[in-house]
Design an enzyme around this catalytic site. Structure first.
Site, short mmCIF file in Angstrom:
data_model
loop_
_atom_site.label_atom_id
_atom_site.label_comp_id
_atom_site.label_asym_id
_atom_site.label_seq_id
_atom_site.Cartn_x
_atom_site.Cartn_y
_atom_site.Cartn_z
N ASP A 141 0.87 -1.30 -0.06
CA ASP A 141 -0.01 0.09 0.09
C ASP A 141 0.95 1.30 -0.11
O ASP A 141 0.33 2.37 -0.07
CB ASP A 141 -0.87 -0.07 1.29
CG ASP A 141 -0.19 -0.21 2.52
OD1 ASP A 141 1.23 -0.04 2.38
OD2 ASP A 141 -0.86 -0.43 3.62
N HIS A 143 3.36 1.86 1.93
CA HIS A 143 3.93 2.22 3.49
C HIS A 143 5.57 1.99 3.33
O HIS A 143 5.97 1.31 2.80
CB HIS A 143 3.41 1.52 4.62
CG HIS A 143 3.54 0.11 4.90
ND1 HIS A 143 2.56 -0.77 4.57
CD2 HIS A 143 4.78 -0.46 5.26
CE1 HIS A 143 3.30 -1.66 5.15
NE2 HIS A 143 4.41 -1.80 5.25
N GLU A 148 2.02 3.70 7.88
CA GLU A 148 0.85 3.30 7.34
C GLU A 148 0.29 4.35 6.62
O GLU A 148 0.50 5.67 6.80
CB GLU A 148 -0.19 2.72 8.02
CG GLU A 148 0.46 1.35 8.88
CD GLU A 148 0.37 0.08 8.23
OE1 GLU A 148 0.51 0.27 7.00
OE2 GLU A 148 0.29 -0.84 8.68
C1 GLP Z 1 7.12 -4.22 6.56
C2 GLP Z 1 8.20 -3.47 7.08
C3 GLP Z 1 8.74 -2.40 5.79
C4 GLP Z 1 8.86 -3.41 4.58
C5 GLP Z 1 7.80 -3.97 4.06
C6 GLP Z 1 8.01 -4.78 3.20
O1 GLP Z 1 5.84 -3.72 6.87
N1 GLP Z 1 7.90 -2.63 8.21
O2 GLP Z 1 9.90 -1.89 6.36
O3 GLP Z 1 9.44 -2.56 3.60
O4 GLP Z 1 7.34 -4.87 5.24
O5 GLP Z 1 8.44 -6.10 3.04
P1 GLP Z 1 9.00 -6.96 2.12
O6 GLP Z 1 10.18 -6.52 1.66
O7 GLP Z 1 8.94 -8.21 2.76
O8 GLP Z 1 7.92 -6.96 0.90
#
Ligand code: GLP
Length: 266
Positions: A141, A143, A148
């Protein structure tokens, strides 16, 4: 904003790791002038960490004078918990490089005084002279860290309630059980990230397509927190062809042309 579109995840991770090494070499960190790295967890940075480990082992980079600040930590998970971000960082990166333990900074998810803990973190960043390079992943989304959608662009380190979608997405690290995922996290703010001298965001795969489209092609909107990177004077999005697939063909052509013309920083 600079956008680099690479064929696949591995080339994104390799490019970023090499860029980090190059940037640190140029900086020439010392004990009194350390290089400060902001770091994420998640699956996206794993290839970058592995490549940095390789470069450290090969003697191309030392982490002796590097100070790190992680972006976030789950509330209620002790550092030794298998899914704590602290344990993630040690098991996937810090244990394999020559970083000094005292130079690693993590938020304490077990604190009972969130306000003081977040204030301590902000002050620690400030005391070391600010973050030189903040590496970010991105949620589906849009973030960044645990900021968020609708997080304030001016936000600082604080406690956040996670969205059900984020809990569901992150439950893959908790054996698919959403009830095991903490509902709250401590996270650096968007304002904290934006104060870094440079920001690099990595995105890969189909589930990041819409977030990347909104980050790059739509207006700045708090509902897509990463879109604020448009306002940073030194931000780079590194994504693979798949994550870039929802960008307009002329956007893709534009950024690929810039890269081919060698108008790149490195
Ligand atoms: C979590 C973390 C973020 C990260 C996101 C995406 O929410 N707090 O810092 O960027 O996940 O993670 P992934 O790289 O596993 O898709």
């Amino acid at each position: 904003m600079r956008v680099l579109i690479k064929p696949d995840y591995n080339s994104c991770a390799k490019w970023i790791a090499e860029y980090i090494v190059y940037t640190i070499q140029q900086f020439r960190p010392t004990l009194n002038k350390p290089f400060v790295l902001g770091l994420p967890t998640g699956s996206s940075p794993l290839g970058i960490y592995q490549e940095l480990i390789n470069q450290n082992r090969a003697g191309k980079i030392s982490f002796q004078n590097i100070v790190t600040f992680n972006m976030d930590e789950y509330v209620g998970l002790p550092p030794e918990h298998p899914q704590s971000y602290s344990r993630f960082m040690w098991e996937n990166f810090f244990n394999f490089i020559d970083i000094k333990k005292e130079n690693v900074h993590m938020l304490d998810g077990m604190t009972t005084d969130y306000v003081s803990e977040c204030k301590r973190y902000e002050e620690a960043i400030k005391n070391v002279g600010g973050v030189n390079l903040f590496l970010c992943g991105i949620g589906t989304d849009g973030h960044i860290a645990f900021n968020e959608p609708a997080s304030s662009f001016a936000s600082r380190t604080r406690i956040k309630l996670l969205k059900p979608e984020t809990i569901t997405a992150n439950s893959r690290f908790f054996g698919g059980d959403t009830t095991q995922v903490p509902e709250k996290a401590l996270t650096v703010g968007i304002g904290t990230i934006m104060e870094a001298k440079e920001i690099i965001l990595i995105a890969s795969g189909k589930n990041k397509q819409e977030a990347i489209r909104q980050t790059i092609e739509c207006g700045i909107n708090h509902l897509c927190p990463a879109s604020i990177l448009q306002m940073h004077e030194r931000a780079t999005v590194v994504c693979d062809d798949c994550a870039a697939d929802k960008l307009r063909p002329d956007t893709i052509k534009y950024f690929k042309n810039i890269e081919q013309s060698k108008m790149v920083r490195k």
